[in-house]
Each structure stands twice: as C-alpha cells, then as structure tokens.
Write a protein that holds these residues in place. Structure first.
Motif, short mmCIF file in Angstrom:
data_model
loop_
_atom_site.label_atom_id
_atom_site.label_comp_id
_atom_site.label_asym_id
_atom_site.label_seq_id
_atom_site.Cartn_x
_atom_site.Cartn_y
_atom_site.Cartn_z
N VAL A 89 0.84 -1.20 0.00
CA VAL A 89 0.00 0.00 0.00
C VAL A 89 0.88 1.25 0.00
CG1 VAL A 89 -1.75 1.27 1.29
CG2 VAL A 89 -1.90 -1.21 1.12
N PHE A 90 1.90 1.26 0.83
CA PHE A 90 2.84 2.40 0.82
C PHE A 90 3.49 2.55 -0.55
CE2 PHE A 90 7.32 3.60 1.02
CZ PHE A 90 7.19 4.93 1.39
N ALA A 91 3.96 1.45 -1.12
CA ALA A 91 4.62 1.52 -2.42
C ALA A 91 3.66 1.98 -3.51
CB ALA A 91 5.21 0.15 -2.79
N GLY A 92 2.39 1.57 -3.43
CA GLY A 92 1.40 2.00 -4.41
C GLY A 92 1.10 3.48 -4.32
N SER A 125 -1.22 -2.02 -7.08
CA SER A 125 -0.56 -2.37 -5.84
C SER A 125 -1.45 -2.08 -4.63
CB SER A 125 0.75 -1.59 -5.71
OG SER A 125 1.37 -1.87 -4.49
N ILE A 126 -2.15 -0.97 -4.66
CA ILE A 126 -3.05 -0.64 -3.55
C ILE A 126 -4.21 -1.63 -3.48
CG2 ILE A 126 -4.69 1.08 -2.70
CD1 ILE A 126 -2.76 3.20 -3.76
N SER A 127 -4.72 -2.03 -4.61
CA SER A 127 -5.91 -2.89 -4.63
C SER A 127 -5.61 -4.37 -4.44
CB SER A 127 -6.67 -2.70 -5.93
OG SER A 127 -5.90 -3.18 -7.01
N TRP A 128 -4.34 -4.78 -4.54
CA TRP A 128 -4.01 -6.20 -4.41
C TRP A 128 -4.10 -6.63 -2.96
CZ3 TRP A 128 -0.23 -9.13 -1.95
CH2 TRP A 128 -0.12 -10.45 -2.37
#
Length: 182
Positions: A89-92, A125-128
């Motif tokens: 989530v941070f990386a996204g 990335s956030i939604s995974w």
C-alpha cells in the motif's frame, strides 16, 4: 532414451514455470511490473537524443536530474512490490504520487507513457490483497445437484441463520409476552 520419455528439458521447464507461477501468485506481480515499466521512460527521455536524418534533437531539460530520481524511485518501488509485498500500500501510494509529480518534472511524465504505466501500477498495488488457501470444506461441492445436498451444507457465500425452536421462547411467554422492565 525410450520412445515413451518426453525428455529432460520439458520436465525442467514445467518445474520452473510452476515455481514462477507460485511466486507470482503470492505478490502484486503485475503492479510491480507496470510500475517498473513506467519508471523507465520517465528516466530515459530527458537524456535521450533523437536523430532525424542529419539533425540531432536533444530532449534534455533542466529537470533531468529530477526525472532520473523519479524514474529510479519508480523502478525501486516496483521491486519493493515484488520482494516486500507487505508494504504494497505504501509503495502503491508512493508510485501514484511520483507519477503525478513526473508530469511537470519529467517531460510530461515520460510523454504520458511512463505516467500511465506508473499510475496503473500504483493502483494495482493498492488494490491487491493476498489470498488465503481454500480448504475443502469451504469450497462448494459440485458432485451432487442442489436438491440432493444436506440441509446443513452452505449453498453460497452467505448462510441463512436457523430459526430458534419453541423451547427458547418459553420465558417470554411465561411473562405474558412482556419484558421484565414493563
């Protein structure tokens, strides 16, 4: 080798493919790939030279160092999504912010191509979310028709709660249907 054997190379390819598929399934693979692919044009275009016949067109700008930093950070975030999926989530969010910052800094976000790839990678990335293994009890059984299944077996995602029998309503009827406060 006998005519029945398929050869050693096919076996190893299948093993590697299975391993890669299992590795890819436990992390936001496509999010990391899109983010890394988006970082490459953002970092490359400010330093590229385009040749049109005898004319060399240099696309370098004063913000070349900023675009290089943004591109390298996006590639790093893509690798972080692959190898440390716990901070996905941070990386996204960081990838989306860097993609937005690349519009004014890095030649309109790598001529929109890098911006779009990075934006999609960050959103993926956030939604995974990691999936848990399904047990045999959770999976619906398809070997029997719906009508022949036992009554207690779950038929879908949500189960209807069973009605309570008359033995649970005895105290309410003993008071004449009123509660104790009234």
């Amino acid at each position: 080798m006998s005519p029945e054997s398929t050869g050693q190379n096919e076996h190893h390819i299948r093993v590697y493919r299975r391993r890669f598929r299992a590795w890819r399934g436990n992390r936001p693979f496509w999010a990391g790939l899109f983010t890394m692919v988006g970082g490459v044009p953002i970092a490359y275009f400010p330093y590229a030279n385009m040749h049109l016949g005898n004319v060399t067109l240099a696309m370098s700008t004063t913000a070349g160092a900023g675009s290089l930093i943004i591109g390298v950070l996006l590639v790093t975030l893509g690798l972080t999504m692959w190898f440390h999926s716990i901070v996905r989530v941070f990386a996204g969010v960081a990838a989306i912010l860097l993609a937005l910052i690349s519009i004014p800094v890095a030649n309109i976000g790598g001529f929109i191509v890098g911006f779009l790839f990075s934006l999609i990678g960050g959103a993926l990335s956030i939604s995974w979310a990691p999936g848990g293994p399904k047990s045999a009890e959770e999976a619906p059984r398809q070997d029997r028709p719906y009508e022949e299944r036992p009554e207690g077996e779950l038929q879908g995602a949500a189960a209807v709660p069973q009605q309570q029998g008359a033995e649970f309503d005895a105290p309410a009827e003993a008071d004449g249907g009123r509660h104790r406060a009234g």
